[in-house]
Design a protein around this motif. Sequence first.
Motif, PDB file in Angstrom:
ATOM      1  N   THR A   4      -0.949  -1.822  -5.385  1.00 37.67           N
ATOM      2  CA  THR A   4       0.251  -1.507  -4.617  1.00 37.67           C
ATOM      3  C   THR A   4       1.172  -2.717  -4.500  1.00 37.67           C
ATOM      4  OG1 THR A   4      -1.105   0.009  -3.349  1.00 37.67           O
ATOM      5  CG2 THR A   4       1.052  -0.518  -2.469  1.00 37.67           C
ATOM      6  N   LEU A   5       0.585  -3.874  -4.134  1.00 38.55           N
ATOM      7  CA  LEU A   5       1.426  -5.061  -3.945  1.00 38.55           C
ATOM      8  C   LEU A   5       2.007  -5.553  -5.269  1.00 38.55           C
ATOM      9  CD1 LEU A   5      -0.582  -6.934  -1.219  1.00 38.55           C
ATOM     10  CD2 LEU A   5       1.347  -5.396  -1.001  1.00 38.55           C
ATOM     11  N   LEU A  16      -4.206   4.885  -1.016  1.00 40.16           N
ATOM     12  CA  LEU A  16      -4.399   4.501   0.384  1.00 40.16           C
ATOM     13  C   LEU A  16      -4.416   5.732   1.286  1.00 40.16           C
ATOM     14  CD1 LEU A  16      -2.239   1.305   0.793  1.00 40.16           C
ATOM     15  CD2 LEU A  16      -4.679   1.518   0.587  1.00 40.16           C
ATOM     16  N   TYR A  17      -3.608   6.749   0.962  1.00 36.01           N
ATOM     17  CA  TYR A  17      -3.623   7.983   1.754  1.00 36.01           C
ATOM     18  C   TYR A  17      -4.983   8.665   1.645  1.00 36.01           C
ATOM     19  CZ  TYR A  17       1.370   7.985   2.683  1.00 36.01           C
ATOM     20  OH  TYR A  17       2.614   7.685   3.130  1.00 36.01           O
ATOM     21  N   ILE A  35      -5.137  -1.885  -3.070  1.00 35.77           N
ATOM     22  CA  ILE A  35      -4.130  -2.683  -2.357  1.00 35.77           C
ATOM     23  C   ILE A  35      -3.447  -3.656  -3.313  1.00 35.77           C
ATOM     24  CG2 ILE A  35      -3.879  -4.531  -0.667  1.00 35.77           C
ATOM     25  CD1 ILE A  35      -5.707  -3.104   1.128  1.00 35.77           C
ATOM     26  N   ALA A  71     -16.970   0.943  -2.089  1.00 31.65           N
ATOM     27  CA  ALA A  71     -15.725   1.485  -1.537  1.00 31.65           C
ATOM     28  C   ALA A  71     -14.765   0.364  -1.165  1.00 31.65           C
ATOM     29  CB  ALA A  71     -16.029   2.351  -0.310  1.00 31.65           C
ATOM     30  N   ASP A  72     -15.313  -0.750  -0.651  1.00 33.50           N
ATOM     31  CA  ASP A  72     -14.452  -1.888  -0.320  1.00 33.50           C
ATOM     32  C   ASP A  72     -13.788  -2.464  -1.559  1.00 33.50           C
ATOM     33  OD1 ASP A  72     -14.671  -1.800   2.317  1.00 33.50           O
ATOM     34  OD2 ASP A  72     -16.211  -3.352   2.519  1.00 33.50           O
ATOM     35  N   TYR A 100      -3.810  -1.732   6.782  1.00 29.56           N
ATOM     36  CA  TYR A 100      -2.764  -0.778   6.409  1.00 29.56           C
ATOM     37  C   TYR A 100      -1.404  -1.228   6.939  1.00 29.56           C
ATOM     38  CZ  TYR A 100      -6.664   2.232   5.273  1.00 29.56           C
ATOM     39  OH  TYR A 100      -7.795   2.739   4.730  1.00 29.56           O
ATOM     40  N   TYR A 112      -7.789   7.110   1.225  1.00 29.51           N
ATOM     41  CA  TYR A 112      -8.672   6.343   2.109  1.00 29.51           C
ATOM     42  C   TYR A 112      -8.413   6.650   3.574  1.00 29.51           C
ATOM     43  CZ  TYR A 112     -11.286   3.400  -0.984  1.00 29.51           C
ATOM     44  OH  TYR A 112     -12.190   2.962  -1.889  1.00 29.51           O
ATOM     45  N   LEU A 113      -7.209   7.098   3.915  1.00 29.90           N
ATOM     46  CA  LEU A 113      -6.888   7.444   5.303  1.00 29.90           C
ATOM     47  C   LEU A 113      -7.221   8.898   5.612  1.00 29.90           C
ATOM     48  CD1 LEU A 113      -3.512   5.603   5.766  1.00 29.90           C
ATOM     49  CD2 LEU A 113      -5.544   5.274   7.100  1.00 29.90           C
ATOM     50  N   ASN A 114      -8.024   9.552   4.799  1.00 30.47           N
ATOM     51  CA  ASN A 114      -8.438  10.945   5.015  1.00 30.47           C
ATOM     52  C   ASN A 114      -7.276  11.911   4.981  1.00 30.47           C
ATOM     53  OD1 ASN A 114     -11.153  10.638   5.145  1.00 30.47           O
ATOM     54  ND2 ASN A 114     -11.165  10.203   7.325  1.00 30.47           N
ATOM     55  N   ALA A 115      -6.299  11.675   4.101  1.00 25.97           N
ATOM     56  CA  ALA A 115      -5.159  12.588   3.999  1.00 25.97           C
ATOM     57  C   ALA A 115      -4.940  12.952   2.531  1.00 25.97           C
ATOM     58  CB  ALA A 115      -3.908  11.962   4.595  1.00 25.97           C
ATOM     59  N   PHE A 127     -11.051  -0.267  -2.661  1.00 28.50           N
ATOM     60  CA  PHE A 127      -9.945  -0.378  -1.698  1.00 28.50           C
ATOM     61  C   PHE A 127      -9.101  -1.618  -1.964  1.00 28.50           C
ATOM     62  CE2 PHE A 127      -8.520  -1.612   2.631  1.00 28.50           C
ATOM     63  CZ  PHE A 127      -7.680  -0.548   2.840  1.00 28.50           C
ATOM     64  N   ILE A 128      -9.774  -2.740  -2.200  1.00 29.69           N
ATOM     65  CA  ILE A 128      -9.037  -3.990  -2.466  1.00 29.69           C
ATOM     66  C   ILE A 128      -8.256  -3.873  -3.771  1.00 29.69           C
ATOM     67  CG2 ILE A 128      -9.354  -6.434  -3.011  1.00 29.69           C
ATOM     68  CD1 ILE A 128     -11.626  -6.434  -1.008  1.00 29.69           C
ATOM     69  N   MET A 147     -21.025   1.263   0.444  1.00 33.40           N
ATOM     70  CA  MET A 147     -20.013   0.686   1.334  1.00 33.40           C
ATOM     71  C   MET A 147     -19.280  -0.454   0.636  1.00 33.40           C
ATOM     72  SD  MET A 147     -18.907   1.467   4.240  1.00 33.40           S
ATOM     73  CE  MET A 147     -20.195   2.240   5.220  1.00 33.40           C
ATOM     74  N   MET A 179       1.170  12.623  10.006  1.00 32.18           N
ATOM     75  CA  MET A 179       1.229  13.166   8.641  1.00 32.18           C
ATOM     76  C   MET A 179       2.430  14.075   8.463  1.00 32.18           C
ATOM     77  SD  MET A 179      -2.690  14.024   7.880  1.00 32.18           S
ATOM     78  CE  MET A 179      -3.929  12.798   8.075  1.00 32.18           C
ATOM     79  N   ILE A 197      -0.107   3.851  -3.141  1.00 30.52           N
ATOM     80  CA  ILE A 197       0.002   4.392  -1.783  1.00 30.52           C
ATOM     81  C   ILE A 197      -0.722   5.724  -1.684  1.00 30.52           C
ATOM     82  CG2 ILE A 197       1.655   5.221  -0.089  1.00 30.52           C
ATOM     83  CD1 ILE A 197       3.486   3.074  -0.948  1.00 30.52           C
ATOM     84  N   ARG A 204      -4.192   8.087  11.915  1.00 31.76           N
ATOM     85  CA  ARG A 204      -5.626   8.067  11.621  1.00 31.76           C
ATOM     86  C   ARG A 204      -6.402   7.303  12.688  1.00 31.76           C
ATOM     87  NH1 ARG A 204     -10.189   7.129  11.181  1.00 31.76           N
ATOM     88  NH2 ARG A 204     -11.505   6.730   9.376  1.00 31.76           N
TER      89      ARG A 204
END
Lengths: 167, 108
Positions: free
Chosen positions: A15-16, A45-46, A12, A4-5, B13, A48-51, A8-9, A1, B67, A42, B57
């Motif tokens: 991206t910025l 991030l997608y 981000i 993964a954090d 997000y 991470y958003l399950n896409a 993720f950071i 966990m 999506m 991005i 989501r």
Amino acid sequence: MIFADIIFIIIILITLAGALMTVMYGSIIYALIGLVTTMFGIAGLYIYLNAPFLAMMQILIYVGAITVLIAFVIMVIGPLHKKPKEWTYPLKLIIAAIVALFSFFMFAKVVLKAKWTVLSTPFAVTTKDIGRLLFDRLTFPFELISLLIVVAIIGAVMLSLCSRGEK
Amino acid sequence: MTGMGLYNSLNIYLFVGLALLACGILGVIYRRTLVSMLISIELIMNGAGLNLVAFNRFIAPDKAYGMTFTLFIMGIAAAEAAIALAIIILIFRKYRHVEGAQLKEMKD
């Protein structure tokens, strides 16, 4: 966990940093590289958003098509760093920063104030659902998008032909 | 929230999308050439797409409308980039520069 954090950071921050590089660099080709960095962030991030399908589409369309198109145009219009200065006077930067920060804090207030009802049901949308929705419920907008792209292609060809005719 | 972890909160997000919007607005106002403005507009569109997928989501996780809308946004961005770049090349052939502030006449 925790791992993964951390990833993720990092995504981000990438991206910025890419977005700031896009806006702040003087040369256009560096700004384009910043745009590519932002697109990859991005896409992460997608994921991470399950896409994952959207992540692949992001990389294919933005990095593979639009960025290459912009790179071709930069090749056509020549190296712009030989022009005097890409940057204008600093007052313009101050005004633009004021406008951007104002919009940022206004929308941030809205985001922090709003109470979103986050559902606790597990997220189970797959690529199959996207395709079924695209060809079942949203068929008409899908066809309209294809019509729009055909019109855009014909318009681009007509614009280039008209300019050649003027010469 | 739908579980543990930093990546399971909606606000992060939304703030990333908001930062992309702010950077895009800054770029559209600040940059001088038309190509840079187009790149900044792409940033704004990506922020909107990220927001849509995040809402799909966390708020409405049973359908895939967000999506699908992001896919539509990608198609519209591609068409817009094609048309805008054709116009930019046209302006460059006519005036030999692509600076937005100096395009004052829209005649003939």
